[in-house]
Design a protein around this motif. Sequence first.
Motif, short mmCIF file in Angstrom:
data_model
loop_
_atom_site.label_atom_id
_atom_site.label_comp_id
_atom_site.label_asym_id
_atom_site.label_seq_id
_atom_site.Cartn_x
_atom_site.Cartn_y
_atom_site.Cartn_z
N VAL A 162 0.80 -1.24 -0.19
CA VAL A 162 -0.01 -0.19 -0.10
C VAL A 162 0.78 1.37 -0.11
N ARG A 163 2.12 1.28 0.83
CA ARG A 163 2.73 2.42 0.94
C ARG A 163 3.40 2.52 -0.61
N ASP A 164 3.85 1.60 -1.08
CA ASP A 164 4.51 1.85 -2.52
C ASP A 164 3.67 2.35 -3.58
N LYS A 165 2.32 1.82 -3.46
CA LYS A 165 1.30 2.25 -4.20
C LYS A 165 1.03 3.86 -4.07
N VAL A 166 0.91 4.40 -3.01
CA VAL A 166 0.68 5.48 -2.63
C VAL A 166 1.88 6.35 -2.89
N VAL A 167 2.97 5.99 -2.69
CA VAL A 167 4.07 7.07 -3.13
C VAL A 167 4.25 6.82 -4.38
N ALA A 193 1.85 6.69 -6.74
CA ALA A 193 0.81 7.66 -7.13
C ALA A 193 1.13 9.19 -7.00
N ALA A 194 1.88 9.42 -5.88
CA ALA A 194 2.13 10.92 -5.60
C ALA A 194 3.14 11.17 -6.57
#
Length: 139
Positions: free
Chosen positions: A30-35, A37-38
Amino acid sequence: MRLWVCIALLSTILCASADRPAIVRAGQYVRDKVVGAAHFVRDAAGGAKDMYRAYQDMREANYKGADKYFHARGNYDAARRGPGGAWAARVISDARENWQSGVSGRGAEDTRADQEANAWGRNGGDPNRYRPAGLPSKY
């Protein structure tokens, strides 16, 4: 005493495991996906800024025959930012050409040439291919 034995056994099991617990893997995913996307959004915003800067320079230069150069340069600068910048360049270029093709009256040939310059710059081609002779070095 039993609590300490349980903690020691649990620690040994977790440390001995070659794989991380599923909850840790899920959190990392989840953290990798959020980063990711950012970064995409940041690149897209920067790409839009690059496209706008090229447009402003084109208006300021007001140099006949230089529009293809500025199209290529704006797309090139935006695409160098990453996938978000390339996406923004494609969306802005396509929207601009769709709008201009109905308004400018320059015809399909000019639109096709503009799109060629857009794609050239977006794919990493040197924008100077479209640079007209005599365009001030400021641009």
